[in-house]
Design a protein around this motif. Structure first.
Motif, PDB file in Angstrom:
ATOM      1  N   ILE A 283       0.858  -1.186   0.000  1.00 52.94           N
ATOM      2  CA  ILE A 283       0.000   0.000   0.000  1.00 52.94           C
ATOM      3  C   ILE A 283       0.894   1.235   0.000  1.00 52.94           C
ATOM      4  O   ILE A 283       1.700   1.412   0.915  1.00 52.94           O
ATOM      5  N   PRO A 284       0.788   2.081  -1.021  1.00 55.35           N
ATOM      6  CA  PRO A 284       1.557   3.327  -1.016  1.00 55.35           C
ATOM      7  C   PRO A 284       1.323   4.092   0.291  1.00 55.35           C
ATOM      8  O   PRO A 284       0.186   4.175   0.756  1.00 55.35           O
ATOM      9  N   GLU A 285       2.393   4.581   0.867  1.00 56.68           N
ATOM     10  CA  GLU A 285       2.282   5.199   2.194  1.00 56.68           C
ATOM     11  C   GLU A 285       2.009   6.695   2.071  1.00 56.68           C
ATOM     12  O   GLU A 285       2.920   7.513   2.070  1.00 56.68           O
ATOM     13  N   ASN A 286       0.727   7.014   1.978  1.00 56.70           N
ATOM     14  CA  ASN A 286       0.338   8.372   1.616  1.00 56.70           C
ATOM     15  C   ASN A 286      -0.304   9.174   2.729  1.00 56.70           C
ATOM     16  O   ASN A 286      -1.072  10.099   2.455  1.00 56.70           O
ATOM     17  N   GLU A 287       0.016   8.859   3.979  1.00 54.12           N
ATOM     18  CA  GLU A 287      -0.612   9.605   5.065  1.00 54.12           C
ATOM     19  C   GLU A 287      -0.237  11.088   5.005  1.00 54.12           C
ATOM     20  O   GLU A 287      -1.069  11.959   5.219  1.00 54.12           O
ATOM     21  N   LEU A 288       1.023  11.382   4.675  1.00 53.85           N
ATOM     22  CA  LEU A 288       1.451  12.784   4.567  1.00 53.85           C
ATOM     23  C   LEU A 288       0.731  13.471   3.409  1.00 53.85           C
ATOM     24  O   LEU A 288       0.317  14.629   3.511  1.00 53.85           O
ATOM     25  N   SER A 289       0.589  12.743   2.301  1.00 50.59           N
ATOM     26  CA  SER A 289      -0.055  13.325   1.125  1.00 50.59           C
ATOM     27  C   SER A 289      -1.497  13.689   1.441  1.00 50.59           C
ATOM     28  O   SER A 289      -1.998  14.749   1.065  1.00 50.59           O
ATOM     29  N   LYS A 290      -2.164  12.771   2.150  1.00 47.22           N
ATOM     30  CA  LYS A 290      -3.557  13.006   2.527  1.00 47.22           C
ATOM     31  C   LYS A 290      -3.670  14.263   3.369  1.00 47.22           C
ATOM     32  O   LYS A 290      -4.547  15.089   3.164  1.00 47.22           O
ATOM     33  N   GLU A 291      -2.755  14.366   4.325  1.00 49.42           N
ATOM     34  CA  GLU A 291      -2.765  15.506   5.230  1.00 49.42           C
ATOM     35  C   GLU A 291      -2.582  16.817   4.461  1.00 49.42           C
ATOM     36  O   GLU A 291      -3.129  17.848   4.826  1.00 49.42           O
ATOM     37  N   ALA A 292      -1.793  16.756   3.398  1.00 53.86           N
ATOM     38  CA  ALA A 292      -1.543  17.960   2.602  1.00 53.86           C
ATOM     39  C   ALA A 292      -2.711  18.250   1.659  1.00 53.86           C
ATOM     40  O   ALA A 292      -2.683  19.240   0.929  1.00 53.86           O
ATOM     41  N   GLY A 293      -3.715  17.382   1.671  1.00 55.12           N
ATOM     42  CA  GLY A 293      -4.893  17.626   0.832  1.00 55.12           C
ATOM     43  C   GLY A 293      -4.697  17.220  -0.617  1.00 55.12           C
ATOM     44  O   GLY A 293      -5.417  17.695  -1.503  1.00 55.12           O
TER      45      GLY A 293
ATOM     46  N   ARG B  63      -5.078  14.938  -3.804  1.00 56.16           N
ATOM     47  CA  ARG B  63      -6.101  13.974  -4.209  1.00 56.16           C
ATOM     48  C   ARG B  63      -5.441  12.631  -4.535  1.00 56.16           C
ATOM     49  O   ARG B  63      -4.491  12.550  -5.298  1.00 56.16           O
ATOM     50  N   LEU B  64      -5.996  11.583  -3.914  1.00 55.75           N
ATOM     51  CA  LEU B  64      -5.455  10.244  -4.126  1.00 55.75           C
ATOM     52  C   LEU B  64      -6.402   9.440  -4.997  1.00 55.75           C
ATOM     53  O   LEU B  64      -7.607   9.667  -4.996  1.00 55.75           O
ATOM     54  N   SER B  65      -5.842   8.505  -5.725  1.00 57.52           N
ATOM     55  CA  SER B  65      -6.646   7.596  -6.532  1.00 57.52           C
ATOM     56  C   SER B  65      -7.100   6.435  -5.665  1.00 57.52           C
ATOM     57  O   SER B  65      -6.275   5.798  -5.013  1.00 57.52           O
ATOM     58  N   PRO B  66      -8.412   6.142  -5.643  1.00 58.77           N
ATOM     59  CA  PRO B  66      -8.859   4.998  -4.850  1.00 58.77           C
ATOM     60  C   PRO B  66      -8.315   3.679  -5.394  1.00 58.77           C
ATOM     61  O   PRO B  66      -8.278   2.678  -4.690  1.00 58.77           O
ATOM     62  N   LYS B  67      -7.861   3.685  -6.634  1.00 63.57           N
ATOM     63  CA  LYS B  67      -7.369   2.443  -7.235  1.00 63.57           C
ATOM     64  C   LYS B  67      -5.896   2.202  -6.934  1.00 63.57           C
ATOM     65  O   LYS B  67      -5.520   1.138  -6.484  1.00 63.57           O
ATOM     66  N   THR B  68      -5.045   3.190  -7.200  1.00 62.56           N
ATOM     67  CA  THR B  68      -3.615   2.990  -6.937  1.00 62.56           C
ATOM     68  C   THR B  68      -3.277   3.257  -5.482  1.00 62.56           C
ATOM     69  O   THR B  68      -2.235   2.830  -5.013  1.00 62.56           O
ATOM     70  N   LYS B  69      -4.144   3.978  -4.762  1.00 60.36           N
ATOM     71  CA  LYS B  69      -3.884   4.472  -3.399  1.00 60.36           C
ATOM     72  C   LYS B  69      -2.720   5.464  -3.373  1.00 60.36           C
ATOM     73  O   LYS B  69      -2.205   5.820  -2.316  1.00 60.36           O
ATOM     74  N   GLY B  70      -2.296   5.874  -4.558  1.00 60.07           N
ATOM     75  CA  GLY B  70      -1.277   6.911  -4.660  1.00 60.07           C
ATOM     76  C   GLY B  70      -1.938   8.194  -5.166  1.00 60.07           C
ATOM     77  O   GLY B  70      -3.142   8.217  -5.443  1.00 60.07           O
ATOM     78  N   ALA B  71      -1.139   9.235  -5.314  1.00 62.08           N
ATOM     79  CA  ALA B  71      -1.692  10.500  -5.792  1.00 62.08           C
ATOM     80  C   ALA B  71      -2.166  10.357  -7.237  1.00 62.08           C
ATOM     81  O   ALA B  71      -1.671   9.514  -7.984  1.00 62.08           O
ATOM     82  N   GLU B  72      -3.138  11.173  -7.602  1.00 58.17           N
ATOM     83  CA  GLU B  72      -3.490  11.298  -9.021  1.00 58.17           C
ATOM     84  C   GLU B  72      -2.519  12.316  -9.617  1.00 58.17           C
ATOM     85  O   GLU B  72      -2.315  13.380  -9.041  1.00 58.17           O
ATOM     86  N   VAL B  73      -1.914  11.982 -10.743  1.00 61.85           N
ATOM     87  CA  VAL B  73      -0.862  12.861 -11.275  1.00 61.85           C
ATOM     88  C   VAL B  73      -1.037  13.154 -12.771  1.00 61.85           C
ATOM     89  O   VAL B  73      -1.755  12.445 -13.481  1.00 61.85           O
ATOM     90  N   TYR B  74      -0.371  14.206 -13.194  1.00 58.63           N
ATOM     91  CA  TYR B  74      -0.198  14.496 -14.615  1.00 58.63           C
ATOM     92  C   TYR B  74       0.969  13.665 -15.140  1.00 58.63           C
ATOM     93  O   TYR B  74       1.684  13.034 -14.360  1.00 58.63           O
ATOM     94  N   GLN B  75       1.202  13.723 -16.430  1.00 60.32           N
ATOM     95  CA  GLN B  75       2.294  12.905 -16.984  1.00 60.32           C
ATOM     96  C   GLN B  75       3.667  13.310 -16.452  1.00 60.32           C
ATOM     97  O   GLN B  75       4.603  12.512 -16.482  1.00 60.32           O
ATOM     98  N   ASN B  76       3.785  14.540 -15.918  1.00 59.18           N
ATOM     99  CA  ASN B  76       5.074  14.941 -15.346  1.00 59.18           C
ATOM    100  C   ASN B  76       5.176  14.546 -13.874  1.00 59.18           C
ATOM    101  O   ASN B  76       6.105  14.922 -13.188  1.00 59.18           O
ATOM    102  N   ARG B  77       4.197  13.798 -13.392  1.00 57.34           N
ATOM    103  CA  ARG B  77       4.127  13.285 -12.012  1.00 57.34           C
ATOM    104  C   ARG B  77       3.837  14.376 -10.980  1.00 57.34           C
ATOM    105  O   ARG B  77       4.107  14.225  -9.802  1.00 57.34           O
ATOM    106  N   GLU B  78       3.234  15.470 -11.453  1.00 62.63           N
ATOM    107  CA  GLU B  78       2.789  16.500 -10.520  1.00 62.63           C
ATOM    108  C   GLU B  78       1.396  16.126 -10.022  1.00 62.63           C
ATOM    109  O   GLU B  78       0.552  15.680 -10.801  1.00 62.63           O
ATOM    110  N   THR B  79       1.170  16.291  -8.732  1.00 56.10           N
ATOM    111  CA  THR B  79      -0.131  15.974  -8.153  1.00 56.10           C
ATOM    112  C   THR B  79      -1.093  17.126  -8.414  1.00 56.10           C
ATOM    113  O   THR B  79      -0.728  18.117  -9.061  1.00 56.10           O
TER     114      THR B  79
END
Lengths: 475, 417
Positions: free
Chosen positions: B257-267, B269-285
């Protein structure tokens, strides 16, 4: 030679020990496990009940309401997390609404304040995730939550700081009465005491039998629980109960003081101390929670566990001097609301029962405050830095999920009552209680335990002998 | 408050590659925050070989692979803070970190790269019934004990889950003298790499029970045995299929499971499927200036792909620092039939260049076709002989095709073609 020996290091024994430690007497606690808070005090719902359940005039009713009032003060003194979050009993039919009226008047007779029957609309305002099938609820503003093992550990620690002695792995196998009581453990150790208080939980019948007291029997009721991650913490803010039926109280959905959500317990009669979870039991917790609430985030479960609640054939608390032997006191059958009642039971046992047997004089230097009275993670940046400057171990996070530092772990291994194993550290600090369940931190905690105790990591156990983490060195 | 152009959270393979790439793209004020006492992350406990085959065309151990990047970081003099845990992250890119030397410090960054990696799903998450006793470990914890600490956690082992770490540990424990009695996988197919099934199980005659799970763990103080059962197509245990295996150890390798507790706290947006951030092709959230890469974004099969993705994130973060926030023209990218997810979830048409889409299938498919569609219009079709969830797939979309998109992009898989 002790004045009083308390048998059983659960929340009842712990708080009695603490009450007694305020007096100028020599006291000890005998615990059969390698740590205290190992029985039902480590695996129950952690609810501070308002007091509307118990029949008026029962000991349960009396001590519940008194205990509920004592809880804020005692938890403050002991540095234990407590939250007055209020509770709601949900009704799903007109018949259950009637039961709520009965509960309300029973509660009022017991002296519970502020009880109120609320409508579906008010209920959903308070708890948006409650099932739309719930048509109303009994609101008890005095309901609360507390961590049962934290309260047990803190009270025993505070008693020890005030002079009480703790003997762990003291599995009582004989009690004789000469002039005083002579208590013998399986390993041959002996303790003598003028008075004995039996708080042995599921084992209290066995202990009473040692002195020839056969006036009660104790049965076990297993309860299985599921704990959800703190990320689901906002799912419910009050403790949610079902309306009790003839079959029992049903399960509850409740926040914990640490911000998790707890689902359970089941209720299954067992004839031994069976703490295993079962597929059926866990499945029934899930389906019952789904009846009470919508969208229960079961996918965030981080652990499941079971506890065995001891109840007596009298179906009320047994808190009395034995009719067979003077100076021997039974605190048995302390099922729910035992945790809530514990502070009141402790005051009663120490003050009234022991007070009549022994001449009690208050200690001059009794300190009711357990240090430290803060939780490191809740301090401000400046406060944390003050502490780290003095002790750099507080700057090293060991448990990443719960953000527990090495300093806190070392404290758990050195302060009263000292942790000796992984589970002991976990209950005292929460290291390993988070979402990864110790996956990352366990090897580090094991190393710290070995280092502080000057032993090898191979000797470190999960919870006492036979539960060693490792079986040897690699080739 | 300290100030850096780029703060990288995590000094594992993702953080290291991102740091080197950001530096080489022109940003010199970089800080890597690592909670462990050395760089390299989980690679340090992966002492088996097979790392780097794709990228370096040579087979290295985990620590060797990590060291290649650690050297690059050191050569560039990139600042690293070890034994430092990040306590929180805010949307405006203020990182709160703690260590023994400096205490709690606040660090303000122009850009942040999330590279925290992932954690293992635990037994508790599965509600496996039975006793809570010693001898139950996640595969990665066992790996740490064996490979880093030098201790064996048990001698008779049953493994639940056929994730790669579980397979690797089946072999590792066997080499250390333990007997691995079974690997149980609840799915009808393994979730690990084919090569690991062959090299870690088959070569050691370790039985793999597909469509099986552990239904009970027994023991008083330590595990004494497990009951395993076959499961039906709904993954429910089949009565009567129970089999008992005596063992002293149970390892769980049931997903990362991607460890995204910090990301969540920063607001973020996470993907319910990958459990990681939703990103653009440059990997920006979706939070401007916060990037994500490696296993905290999507769980990769190979570290080579982590490095590749992280170099992209590092480059993007440096561009963000040097050029400021760019205006985006975003289109959604959606997982269609038979795929569990597609990444990136959004494509910025203004960015230019081609885009590689990464995805996993939701089951095992043979003779199938991957399609990329812009609404009803098919942009790309690729035939595949086999596609399995255990191996991440990718397709490349050229700049021309990206430019031509008018609607939403859907990536799907068709069977039997």
């Amino acid at each position: 030679m002790f004045d009083v020996a308390v048998i059983g290091g659960g929340v009842i024994g712990g708080l009695i020990l603490r009450e007694l430690s305020a007096y100028d007497i020599k006291i000890c606690l005998l615990e059969k496990e390698s740590d205290v808070a190992m029985g039902q005090s480590k695996a129950n719902s952690g609810i501070v009940h308002a007091g509307f359940d118990a029949k008026p005039d029962s000991l349960k009713a009396k001590f519940n309401v008194l205990g509920n009032r004592l809880m804020p003060q005692i938890t403050k003194e002991l540095g234990v997390k407590y939250k007055n979050n209020g509770s709601l009993v949900l009704a799903f039919s007109q018949e259950e609404m009637k039961t709520l009226e009965e509960l309300k008047s029973r509660g009022e007779e017991n002296g519970v304040e502020g009880l109120e029957i609320i409508s579906q609309e008010e209920l959903i305002k308070k708890e948006p995730n409650v099932s739309k099938k719930a048509i109303g609820a009994l609101y008890a503003p005095t309901g609360g939550i507390v961590c049962p093992y934290e309260l047990t550990l803190a009270s025993i620690g505070n008693a020890m700081d005030n002079g009480a002695e703790l003997f762990t792995k003291f599995d009582v196998c004989e009690i004789k009465k000469d002039v005083d009581f002579i208590i013998t453990a399986e390993d041959g150790r002996q303790i003598t005491a003028k008075a004995v208080i039996n708080c042995a939980g599921y084992g209290s019948q066995k202990i009473a039998n040692f002195i020839g007291d056969f006036s009660f029997t104790v049965g076990g009721r297993k309860g299985e629980y599921i704990l959800l991650d703190r990320q689901s913490g906002g799912f419910a803010s009050h403790t949610l109960f079902c309306t009790p039926t003839k079959k029992g109280k049903g399960i509850l959905v409740s926040p914990t003081v640490d911000g998790n959500i707890l689902l359970g317990p089941t209720a299954e009669e067992v004839d031994f101390d069976d703490r295993t979870t079962t597929s059926n039991g866990l499945q029934s917790v899930i389906s019952k929670a789904n009846e009470m609430c919508q969208g229960v985030p079961h996918h965030t479960a981080i652990t499941s566990f079971a506890g065995v609640r001891a109840y007596s054939d009298r179906h009320d608390f047994i808190i009395e001097e034995s009719k067979v032997q003077k100076g021997f006191f039974n605190c048995a059958g302390i099922e729910s609301p035992g945790l809530t009642s514990a502070p009141a039971i402790a005051k009663h046992v120490a003050g009234e029962l022991i007070g009549k047997t022994l001449n009690l004089k208050k200690k001059e230097n009794f300190n009711p405050i357990r240090k430290p009275d803060y939780f490191f993670s809740e301090l401000s940046v400046e406060e944390k830095n003050e502490i780290i400057k003095k002790d750099p171990a507080y700057g090293r996070i060991i448990c990443r999920c719960e953000q527990i530092t090495e300093g806190e772990i070392i404290r758990a291994l050195t302060e009263n009552p000292r942790a000796t194993d992984i589970d002991g550290v976990k209950r005292r600090t929460r290291a390993g209680m988070g979402r990864c369940q110790g996956g990352f931190c366990q090897p580090y905690v094991a190393e710290i335990i070995a280092r502080v105790n000057g032993t090898d990591i191979e000797t470190v156990t999960k919870n006492g002998k036979g539960s060693e983490l490792l079986v040897g060195k690699t080739k | 408050m300290k100030n850096y152009d780029i703060v990288i959270i995590g000094g594992g393979p993702a953080g290291l590659a991102a740091a080197v790439s950001a530096y080489d793209n022109g940003v010199k004020s970089i800080l890597i925050l690592e909670r462990d006492e050395c760089l390299g992350g989980i690679l340090n406990q992966c002492i088996h070989n097979g790392f780097g085959l794709t990228r370096f065309k040579e087979s290295m151990t985990g620590p060797e692979y990590a060291y290649k990047f650690i050297e690059e970081v050191q050569k560039r003099g990139i600042e690293v803070s070890l034994n430092t845990t990040v306590l929180s992250l805010t949307k405006d890119k203020v990182v709160t970190a703690i260590n023994s030397q400096e205490g709690v410090t606040l660090i303000k960054a122009k850009a942040v790269i999330l590279a925290m990696g992932c954690r293992e799903r635990s037994r508790g998450a599965l509600n496996v019934a039975g006793a809570r006793v010693a001898g139950i470990y996640s595969a990665g914890t066992a790996q740490k004990y064996v490979n880093v600490k030098g201790y064996l956690p048990g001698k008779d082992v049953v493994i639940l889950g056929s994730g790669d770490i579980g397979l690797i540990m089946a072999r590792r424990m066997t080499l250390e003298g333990a007997k691995v009695h079974a690997v149980c996988e609840i799915m009808p197919h393994s979730s690990g790499l084919k090569r690991n099934i062959v090299q870690c199980l088959n070569d050691f005659d370790i039985p793999l029970y597909l469509s099986h799970t552990i239904t009970r763990i027994d023991g008083d103080k330590r595990v004494t045995g497990v009951e395993i059962s076959a499961v039906d197509s709904d993954k429910k245990p089949i009565k009567g299929s129970e089999k008992y295996i005596k063992c002293d150890t149970v390892l769980f390798s049931v997903g990362l499971i991607p460890e995204n507790e910090l990301s969540k706290e920063a607001g973020i947006r996470l993907s319910p499927k990958t459990k990681g951030a939703e990103v653009y092709q440059n990997r920006e959230t979706d939070v401007s200036g916060i990037f994500a890469c490696g296993n905290v974004l999507q769980v990769h099969d190979l570290v080579d792909f982590v490095s590749e993705e992280s170099e992209l994130a590092g480059k993007s973060a440096s561009e963000y620092v040097l050029n400021g926030e760019a205006e985006k023209n975003a289109i959604n990218c959606i997982a269609g039939a038979n795929l569990s997810y597609v990444l990136p979830q959004r494509i910025d048409k203004n960015a230019g260049g081609s885009v590689t889409l990464f995805f996993r299938t939701s089951g095992v498919f043979k003779n199938c076709k991957i399609t990329v569609q812009d609404g009803q219009k098919t942009l790309l079709e690729i035939k595949k002989r086999v596609a399995v969830p255990g191996e991440m797939e990718r397709v490349n979309l050229t700049e021309d095709k990206i430019k031509s998109i008018v609607g939403e992009l859907t990536v799907g898989l068709e069977e039997g073609v």
